[in-house]
Structures are given as structure tokens and as C-alpha cells.
Scaffold this active site. Structure first.
Site, PDB file in Angstrom:
ATOM      1  N   GLY A  16       0.809  -1.223   0.000  1.00 53.70           N
ATOM      2  CA  GLY A  16       0.000   0.000   0.000  1.00 53.70           C
ATOM      3  C   GLY A  16       0.833   1.259   0.000  1.00 53.70           C
ATOM      4  O   GLY A  16       0.356   2.334   0.351  1.00 53.70           O
ATOM      5  N   ASP A 123      -7.776   7.265   2.295  1.00 52.42           N
ATOM      6  CA  ASP A 123      -6.620   7.966   2.877  1.00 52.42           C
ATOM      7  C   ASP A 123      -5.971   8.872   1.834  1.00 52.42           C
ATOM      8  O   ASP A 123      -6.072   8.631   0.640  1.00 52.42           O
ATOM      9  CB  ASP A 123      -5.588   6.966   3.420  1.00 52.42           C
ATOM     10  CG  ASP A 123      -5.115   5.980   2.357  1.00 52.42           C
ATOM     11  OD1 ASP A 123      -5.932   5.570   1.526  1.00 52.42           O
ATOM     12  OD2 ASP A 123      -3.911   5.627   2.357  1.00 52.42           O
ATOM     13  N   ASP A 124      -5.302   9.906   2.343  1.00 55.90           N
ATOM     14  CA  ASP A 124      -4.522  10.832   1.516  1.00 55.90           C
ATOM     15  C   ASP A 124      -5.338  11.410   0.353  1.00 55.90           C
ATOM     16  O   ASP A 124      -4.922  11.372  -0.807  1.00 55.90           O
ATOM     17  CB  ASP A 124      -3.254  10.144   0.980  1.00 55.90           C
ATOM     18  CG  ASP A 124      -2.316   9.747   2.107  1.00 55.90           C
ATOM     19  OD1 ASP A 124      -2.674   9.975   3.282  1.00 55.90           O
ATOM     20  OD2 ASP A 124      -1.225   9.228   1.824  1.00 55.90           O
ATOM     21  N   TRP A 230      -3.070  -0.816  10.479  1.00 53.82           N
ATOM     22  CA  TRP A 230      -2.256  -0.619   9.254  1.00 53.82           C
ATOM     23  C   TRP A 230      -0.965  -0.022   9.780  1.00 53.82           C
ATOM     24  O   TRP A 230      -0.932   1.148  10.153  1.00 53.82           O
ATOM     25  CB  TRP A 230      -2.985   0.322   8.301  1.00 53.82           C
ATOM     26  CG  TRP A 230      -2.181   0.882   7.150  1.00 53.82           C
ATOM     27  CD1 TRP A 230      -0.930   1.441   7.177  1.00 53.82           C
ATOM     28  CD2 TRP A 230      -2.587   0.945   5.776  1.00 53.82           C
ATOM     29  NE1 TRP A 230      -0.540   1.846   5.935  1.00 53.82           N
ATOM     30  CE2 TRP A 230      -1.541   1.551   5.042  1.00 53.82           C
ATOM     31  CE3 TRP A 230      -3.734   0.565   5.076  1.00 53.82           C
ATOM     32  CZ2 TRP A 230      -1.612   1.788   3.664  1.00 53.82           C
ATOM     33  CZ3 TRP A 230      -3.802   0.808   3.697  1.00 53.82           C
ATOM     34  CH2 TRP A 230      -2.751   1.399   3.019  1.00 53.82           C
ATOM     35  N   ASP A 237       8.584   4.912   1.935  1.00 53.12           N
ATOM     36  CA  ASP A 237       8.324   5.690   0.718  1.00 53.12           C
ATOM     37  C   ASP A 237       8.451   7.188   0.952  1.00 53.12           C
ATOM     38  O   ASP A 237       8.584   7.959   0.006  1.00 53.12           O
ATOM     39  CB  ASP A 237       6.941   5.334   0.120  1.00 53.12           C
ATOM     40  CG  ASP A 237       5.800   5.442   1.124  1.00 53.12           C
ATOM     41  OD1 ASP A 237       6.029   5.873   2.275  1.00 53.12           O
ATOM     42  OD2 ASP A 237       4.664   5.086   0.758  1.00 53.12           O
ATOM     43  N   ASN A 265       2.571  -2.165   6.289  1.00 59.01           N
ATOM     44  CA  ASN A 265       2.837  -1.559   4.982  1.00 59.01           C
ATOM     45  C   ASN A 265       4.330  -1.222   4.989  1.00 59.01           C
ATOM     46  O   ASN A 265       4.733  -0.261   5.624  1.00 59.01           O
ATOM     47  CB  ASN A 265       1.975  -0.297   4.853  1.00 59.01           C
ATOM     48  CG  ASN A 265       2.240   0.468   3.567  1.00 59.01           C
ATOM     49  OD1 ASN A 265       2.303  -0.115   2.499  1.00 59.01           O
ATOM     50  ND2 ASN A 265       2.421   1.778   3.678  1.00 59.01           N
TER      51      ASN A 265
END
Ligand code: GDL
Length: 460
Positions: A16, A123-124, A230, A237, A265
């Protein structure tokens, strides 16, 4: 076919992160590891798989669907739950029936290839809606709940045992405190989202150093259900200079009975996730006590064979020191930390006052530089390709420190400025980002202040 069990504790991996998704071959390798280590869930929702997010309305082509189908089959034959996640939040029009139909059409494609578990992610994304939509629903949370409930009901009618996951717009404590998504967002979810839907949560922060029981219990009251974790502890990243191969830590064992599952993640580079996955699996199966450092060392022992090189293999000590340099977001491993502390102490004193510890610090610097250099000989080429950019940078720093320490330890007669033909201005630590990073300095309390003026080779 994976046995869909509505009450199962989910443990495993989320693909993810932002950036290039893993390859089919990498995923197969991952699934085999998951089986061997006892992790039961793989959650497919790469941010930069276009059709998952940026152009989510477009159906999969036959070729794309076949690639997904082989992944679904690979999980099914291994007894792993495959969860398919879709992120429509960048531009969904919550009240439009055609957008809901597109969500359903995508899930129908996935059901058709045997996918049994689903997720919607918000999300985001912008936390605002068009005025008309806001007036219609009353809040972003209500809009998302309605859409999720419709899709969940549709899935449930066809696949009664399906797990259905939901990622909220505020998905950590800090975002909720800032009222991202609007006032009362989480309480609305608690009231309006179908109780069977699992709500994902990253802890007090996006990257949480700790996730305590108190934090989860308070959240559970607001959501009216325990969350599904999560975990971004090993995600990298957000920083191209780092990766994380420290142990799963900062979470008490009792967390497991307070949540519906723990999914991680991780680092974008699959080859760098050995310790992250191995120690998560060990945590999931641990009964009475959890010692992160011991879990790290045990995982490194298992990882060690991959550090065989074309020449003499790297020793366990070498690999521990290397791993210590890329440990966790909030913590360096013991070996890296003591090297840093030793260097700081040394460089804060005039070389004339350096004692015998200078030789030991210097020896570690040279050793680390050589370990980094020898990684080029790794037989496991995917591991080398995943690691080399970060370790090359570390090697450069160790090489410069070696030159500096060598010069100073020659004594006052060597009294000359340290320069290196391999560390020239602009190529070494060069580039606009590096220059910008020197402009604002973060203080220990997290605030930023302008750096004291310093020479910039490009301006002088
Ligand atoms: C996020 C993103 C995730 C990303 C991670 C680390 C969630 C729910 N979403 O905010 O895709 O990889 O941070 O940068 O964590």
C-alpha cells in the site's frame, strides 16, 4: 480457496505504499514466505497502481485481470486471504449513482476471478466535498459510510463471508485531533458504518513509534469496534535515503487481543523487508514475552545466507552492524548508535586530546565502509539492487570520516586541512534538495529555525 473466516485475526502484509508496485515474481516469493512464517493476509492496494487510485473508474483489461487472477489463485492455494483495495477518494462524487456502479463493477470483476475480500480506501485525499454533496450528506464521514455500506451490502449478498476493510480519511490520532475530515468524523463512522466493516488505523501517528493499549481502547469506543492496524513502522516511501530492517517493536503483545488484526505496509523494496516480516510474524505468534532486539538478531540469522558474496561471506557481526544503521524510524541499532556517539565525542574534542578510544572508533568506521563496499559482491542481486543506493551513501560518509581521522591521528605535524578528491563540492552532498535541507534546521521540539549562514559553494 482461502477459508474466509469473519472473526479471524488478520496478520500480514499491505502492498500500500507510494512508488513502483512489486512484480508478480516478487509477490510469489512473498506468499511462500508468509506461509512459512504463519502470516495469513495479503492486502493489495498499491498507491501507484493507476487503476486502484488515479484512474479507478477504468475497468481492467483482460490481461490485467489475468495477472490479478493468478495472484488471487496463488494466495488461495496457499491459504492466504487476498484482500483487494480500491481508492476512489481523489475524485469520487459520493452522491452519483454512476460512480457507485463503477465501484461495484470493479468489485464484480474481482469477484469474477475468485477474490473474496475487499477494501475501500479514503486515505490521503482532499478532505472536502462539493457544497451540494456536503449539503446532501451532512458530512464527509456520512458520505463515505453510505457509499461503503452500499458496496459492502452488494459484496455481502454474493460473498457472505467476505471481510470488508475501510481506510478512513483521518487514519491516525494526530489527524483525528486536527479534525481532518470534519468534526466528529470517527464518531460518525462508529454510528453509521456497518458494524462488520473493519476500520484501518495507523496508531497515534502516520508512522507510530508506539501503539499503546490505552490509545486503542479509546479509539475502539469511538469507532464502536476494535480497529485493524495498518502499521507503517517499516514504510520508507517518504524518505528515499532510508530503509528499515529493525524489529517489530513499540507495540505490547496485549495489542493483539485489542485489535482485529495487524497488517504492515513496509519498505517499497521487497528484498529489504526480511526482518520486518519475520519479526512481525514472530510477534503475532509470541505468547508470553516480546524482546525486539532478540527477535531482530534471530531474524538476521535467518537472513544471513543472503549476504553470501562472490568472495568471503559477510560475517554475522558485519550484517548486524549494517542492519543497525537502517534500524527503525525513531531508533538506530546499538552498533550504529555507539559508532555515532563515539564519533560525535571525538569530533567535539581537539585531536591532541584523543585517547585510545579514537583507534576503536576509527576501526569501526573502516569496517563499516568496507562492509558497504563489499555489498557490491552480493550473490543475491535483487538484494544488492534494492540496497546499494543507501549503502553507497553510507560508504561515502565512512570514507570521508576515515580520511579525516587518519589525518588527525597523524598528530600535529600533519597539521593540514582535510580535503578529499572523492568528496568535491557539488558532486558530493550536492543538488538542490541537499542545499534546501541546509536552510531550515529542525529543533529538538520539532519546530524549524533558519540555519546560521554558512558558505555555499555555488554562490561563492
Ligand atoms: C500514508 C499512506 C501510505 C504510505 C504511508 C507511508 C496510510 C493509510 N496511507 O499516509 O500509503 O505508504 O503513509 O508514507 O498509511
Amino acid at each position: 480457496m482461502a477459508t474466509p473466516d469473519k472473526s479471524a485475526f488478520l496478520s500480514g502484509i499491505i502492498e500500500g505504499f507510494y512508488g513502483q508496485p512489486w512484480s508478480p515474481a516478487e509477490r510469489l516469493e512473498l506468499f511462500d514466505r508468509m506461509v512459512a512464517w504463519g502470516l495469513n493476509t495479503y492486502f493489495y492496494c498499491p498507491k501507484d497502481d493507476w487503476k486502484n487510485r488515479a484512474i479507478w473508474r477504468e475497468p481492467y483489461s483482460a490481461a490485467e485481470l489475468e495477472a490479478l487472477a493468478s495472484m488471487v489463485r496463488a494466495c488461495a492455494t496457499r491459504g492466504i486471504h487476498f484482500v483487494y483495495g480500491l481508492s476512489p477518494g481523489l475524485d469520487i462524487r459520493y452522491s452519483h449513482d454512476d460512480d457507485r456502479q463503477r465501484l461495484i463493477a470493479r468489485f464484480e470483476q474481482m469477484l469474477g476471478i475468485g477474490c473474496a475480500h475487499f477494501a475501500l480506501l479514503f486515505d490521503d485525499i482532499p478532505d472536502r466535498m462539493e457544497a451540494a454533496e456536503l449539503a446532501w450528506f451532512g458530512s464527509l464521514a456520512s458520505a463515505q459510510c453510505q457509499v461503503a455500506n452500499v458496496v459492502h451490502r452488494w459484496v455481502h449478498e454474493r460473498q457472505p463471508a467476505a471481510r470488508f476493510l475501510f481506510c478512513p480519511t483521518p487514519y491516525c490520532g494526530r489527524m483525528a485531533e486536527r479534525q481532518l475530515g470534519g468534526e466528529g468524523y470517527l464518531e460518525t463512522l462508529g454510528r453509521e458504518l456497518a458494524p462488520a466493516i473493519d476500520i484501518l488505523w495507523t496508531g497515534p501517528e502516520i508512522i507510530s513509534r508506539e501503539i499503546t493499549l490505552d490509545h486503542i481502547q479509546a479509539l475502539t469506543r469511538r469507532l464502536r469496534r476494535p480497529p485493524l492496524i495498518w502499521d507503517n513502522l517499516h514504510a520508507n516511501d517518504y524518505d528515499g535515503h532510508r530503509f528499515f530492517c529493525g524489529p517489530y517493536s513499540g507495540r505490547p503483545l496485549a495489542l493483539k487481543s485489542a485489535v482485529r488484526g495487524i497488517l504492515t505496509n513496509p519498505n517499497c523494496e521487497l528484498a529489504l523487508n526480511f526482518v520486518a516480516f519475520r519479526t512481525l510474524a514472530a510477534f503475532v505468534h509470541a505468547q508470553d514475552s516480546w524482546d525486539p532486539r532478540a527477535a531482530y538478531l534471530a531474524a538476521l540469522d535467518e537472513w544471513l545466507p543472503q549476504f553470501a558474496t562472490a568472495g568471503a561471506p559477510l560475517s554475522r557481526e558485519d550484517v548486524v552492524l549494517l542492519g543497525d544503521c537502517y534500524y527503525l524510524p525513531f531508533e538506530d541499532g546499538a552498533g550504529a548508535n555507539s559508532l555515532y556517539v563515539g564519533l560525535r565525542r571525538l569530533l567535539s574534542q581537539p585531536p591532541a586530546q584523543w585517547g585510545p578510544e579514537a583507534a576503536e572508533v576509527h576501526r569501526q568506521v573502516v569496517r563499516l565502509r568496507d562492509v558497504c563496499a563489499r555489498l557490491a559482491d552480493l550473490r543475491a542481486r535483487p538484494l544488492f539492487y534494492a540496497i546499494w543506493r543507501r549503502t553507497w551513501e553510507l560508504r561515502e560518509e565512512m570514507d570521508l570520516l576515515d580520511r579525516y581521522l587518519t589525518l588527525q591521528r597523524r598528530g600535529p605535524e600533519a597539521n593540514q586541512a582535510c580535503a578529499s578528491d572523492f568528496h568535491l563540492p557539488d558532486t558530493y552532498r550536492g543538488g538542490l534538495v541537499a542545499r534546501l535541507q541546509r536552510l531550515l534546521v529542525q529543533q529538538p521540539n520539532g519546530t524549524f529555525l533558519p540555519a546560521p549562514p554558512s558558505p555555499d559553494p555555488l554562490l561563492s
